[in-house]
Scaffold this motif. Sequence first.
Motif, PDB file in Angstrom:
ATOM      1  N   SER A   1       0.600  -1.300   0.009  1.00 15.29           N
ATOM      2  CA  SER A   1       0.002  -0.033   0.211  1.00 15.29           C
ATOM      3  C   SER A   1       0.667   1.130   0.076  1.00 15.29           C
ATOM      4  N   HIS A   2       2.092   1.117   0.290  1.00 13.98           N
ATOM      5  CA  HIS A   2       3.024   2.324   0.570  1.00 13.98           C
ATOM      6  C   HIS A   2       4.526   1.942  -0.272  1.00 13.98           C
ATOM      7  N   PHE A   3       5.178   3.014  -0.414  1.00 14.30           N
ATOM      8  CA  PHE A   3       6.550   3.101  -0.942  1.00 14.30           C
ATOM      9  C   PHE A   3       7.131   3.625  -0.057  1.00 14.30           C
ATOM     10  N   PHE A   4       8.356   3.288   0.342  1.00 15.88           N
ATOM     11  CA  PHE A   4       9.357   4.040   1.079  1.00 15.88           C
ATOM     12  C   PHE A   4       9.761   5.154   0.436  1.00 15.88           C
ATOM     13  N   LYS A   5      10.120   6.193   1.023  1.00 16.46           N
ATOM     14  CA  LYS A   5      10.394   7.396   0.371  1.00 16.46           C
ATOM     15  C   LYS A   5      11.830   8.233   0.880  1.00 16.46           C
ATOM     16  N   GLU A   6      11.690   8.268   2.252  1.00 15.26           N
ATOM     17  CA  GLU A   6      13.194   8.934   2.545  1.00 15.26           C
ATOM     18  C   GLU A   6      13.224   8.795   4.292  1.00 15.26           C
ATOM     19  N   LYS A   7      14.283   8.892   4.398  1.00 16.83           N
ATOM     20  CA  LYS A   7      15.019   8.840   5.880  1.00 16.83           C
ATOM     21  C   LYS A   7      15.363  10.224   6.237  1.00 16.83           C
ATOM     22  N   THR A   8      15.385  10.846   7.446  1.00 16.78           N
ATOM     23  CA  THR A   8      15.727  11.885   7.811  1.00 16.78           C
ATOM     24  C   THR A   8      17.444  11.954   7.759  1.00 16.78           C
ATOM     25  N   ASN A   9      18.079  12.872   7.612  1.00 19.53           N
ATOM     26  CA  ASN A   9      19.545  13.225   7.673  1.00 19.53           C
ATOM     27  C   ASN A   9      20.111  13.142   8.959  1.00 19.53           C
ATOM     28  N   LEU A  10      20.666  12.317   9.443  1.00 21.05           N
ATOM     29  CA  LEU A  10      21.388  12.222  10.920  1.00 21.05           C
ATOM     30  C   LEU A  10      22.117  13.269  11.406  1.00 21.05           C
ATOM     31  N   ASN A  11      22.844  14.139  10.164  1.00 20.50           N
ATOM     32  CA  ASN A  11      23.683  15.227  10.695  1.00 20.50           C
ATOM     33  C   ASN A  11      22.875  16.165  11.568  1.00 20.50           C
ATOM     34  N   TYR A  12      21.458  16.339  11.506  1.00 28.04           N
ATOM     35  CA  TYR A  12      20.623  17.065  11.981  1.00 28.04           C
ATOM     36  C   TYR A  12      20.790  17.056  13.568  1.00 28.04           C
ATOM     37  N   SER A  13      21.190  15.972  14.114  1.00 29.49           N
ATOM     38  CA  SER A  13      20.869  15.784  15.424  1.00 29.49           C
ATOM     39  C   SER A  13      22.010  16.729  16.242  1.00 29.49           C
ATOM     40  N   THR A  14      22.837  17.099  15.497  1.00 27.90           N
ATOM     41  CA  THR A  14      23.931  18.248  16.253  1.00 27.90           C
ATOM     42  C   THR A  14      23.377  19.579  16.376  1.00 27.90           C
ATOM     43  N   LEU A  15      22.213  19.823  15.321  1.00 31.11           N
ATOM     44  CA  LEU A  15      21.596  21.035  15.256  1.00 31.11           C
ATOM     45  C   LEU A  15      20.253  21.350  16.120  1.00 31.11           C
ATOM     46  N   PHE A  16      19.528  20.105  16.416  1.00 29.96           N
ATOM     47  CA  PHE A  16      18.446  20.193  17.063  1.00 29.96           C
ATOM     48  C   PHE A  16      18.295  19.199  17.976  1.00 29.96           C
ATOM     49  N   SER A  17      17.535  19.362  19.103  1.00 30.45           N
ATOM     50  CA  SER A  17      17.364  18.687  20.290  1.00 30.45           C
ATOM     51  C   SER A  17      15.594  18.101  20.328  1.00 30.45           C
ATOM     52  N   TYR A  18      15.957  16.649  20.730  1.00 31.53           N
ATOM     53  CA  TYR A  18      14.425  16.162  20.842  1.00 31.53           C
ATOM     54  C   TYR A  18      13.655  16.956  21.997  1.00 31.53           C
ATOM     55  N   VAL A  19      12.421  17.179  21.701  1.00 30.34           N
ATOM     56  CA  VAL A  19      11.459  17.732  22.705  1.00 30.34           C
ATOM     57  C   VAL A  19      10.518  16.543  23.255  1.00 30.34           C
ATOM     58  N   ASN A  20       9.743  15.947  22.348  1.00 26.76           N
ATOM     59  CA  ASN A  20       8.788  15.104  22.679  1.00 26.76           C
ATOM     60  C   ASN A  20       8.176  14.467  21.623  1.00 26.76           C
ATOM     61  N   LYS A  21       7.307  13.381  21.870  1.00 33.06           N
ATOM     62  CA  LYS A  21       6.441  12.899  20.760  1.00 33.06           C
ATOM     63  C   LYS A  21       5.320  14.027  20.600  1.00 33.06           C
ATOM     64  N   THR A  22       5.217  14.384  19.305  1.00 33.22           N
ATOM     65  CA  THR A  22       4.201  15.532  18.959  1.00 33.22           C
ATOM     66  C   THR A  22       2.592  15.000  19.019  1.00 33.22           C
ATOM     67  N   GLU A  23       1.911  15.754  19.602  1.00 32.44           N
ATOM     68  CA  GLU A  23       0.587  15.607  19.764  1.00 32.44           C
ATOM     69  C   GLU A  23      -0.123  15.187  18.456  1.00 32.44           C
ATOM     70  N   GLU A  24      -1.132  14.142  18.730  1.00 27.84           N
ATOM     71  CA  GLU A  24      -1.845  13.938  17.469  1.00 27.84           C
ATOM     72  C   GLU A  24      -2.733  14.962  16.988  1.00 27.84           C
TER      73      GLU A  24
END
Length: 396
Positions: free
Chosen positions: A32-55
């Motif tokens: 039913s789906h085609f895999f498209k893209e993963k995130t660029n892991l280099n961004y982990s040095t620029l951003f901090s995780y906050v929490n799971k986004t509210e639905e």
Amino acid sequence: ELFYSSKDMMWMLTLVSVIIFVSRLCADQSASHFFKEKTNLNYSTLFSYVNKTEESQMHTVVFAVAQLNIDNLKNVLEDVSDPSSANYGKHWTKKVIADYTSNIEGRDIILQYLSSNEDINIEKDTQYGNFIVATAPIFVWEDMFMTTFHTYAFNDTIKTHEVPELFFRAKEYSIPVEIAMHVSTVFNTVQFPFPNTIRHVSDRTKIAPKALSSTNNLLYGFVTPALIKKYYKVSNDIGSMKVTQAVYETDGEGASPSDLLNFQSRFNLPNQPISQAINAPVYDDVCYYSDCGEGNLDVQYIMGIAQNTYTIFNYWSSRSQPSDWMLGWIISVAENPNPANVYSISYGGDESYYSQSYVDSFNIEAIKLGVMGTTIIVASGDDGVAGYRARSSRYY
């Protein structure tokens, strides 16, 4: 020989059943789906995780419609840009390019698919059908893209205790099979914007060589219009009001008309105001309320080198949608029926931090502009192509 109790056998049969069920479920989802893209892991040095986004959190994404004949259009660009070619200078119009590359059928299929979900609000369908901007609650996108969204913030804003701008992103996403062949990417899913922080060198005496800075408005330690024209042997600095040049600004960078006038008077340049301001903070007190160093610098020097030329101050606010200066530029030029003849961009970031979807979409719009005869100039920065990180690391 091995002997199993009836209890062990029941446990093993249950385990096998679960494995078969999961395998079938994954197969159904893959179908039913085609895999498209993963995130660029280099961004982990620029951003901090906050929490799971509210639905229920509303989120805007941008569907980039797959374009047609792009490889052929790249050959056209090289042909019309080659002085030895018989087609040199024979540029195409925006409409001809749109007719050649637009995937109207694909655009319509995507719109129909999105419209079938009452929770999705289609904000914008660009003029030539290249991009579709849509807003919906996070749970809608999580279901559509078979993913989970999380909330992130810039590290710099967290360290300085500023109110952080939050970004809702996933680690990967897939595209529903119904629209997969017509979607090149979906922005604001796994792509993070690069912080467009401007970092200048502090020692101005290293900028201008002493041999070229003596008289005739050549000030030691400063790069003046006269120095630039002398160094690059610019023999004619008078342009035409029939030609348009534009500076692209963001990050709160405005321009002061009175400061422009002072600059022109100080260096004996013709007094000429900015011809057009697009969504731009251009007024005399702008420097009191926002940054204006980069904005003033860009517009003053482009007008100092190409005088008597129709000049546009094009601005993209971070409060706009999309709230990403790079993606904003891509979309704005894609739907502009009359782009400038020259674009000057003074912002950028390390290539390793950009996802391939950013690079591809930027390149496609750059190719189209080139076929129209537009020149794009992007500053290499004070540190050259290596970027400011080369000051402290040999890696760059």
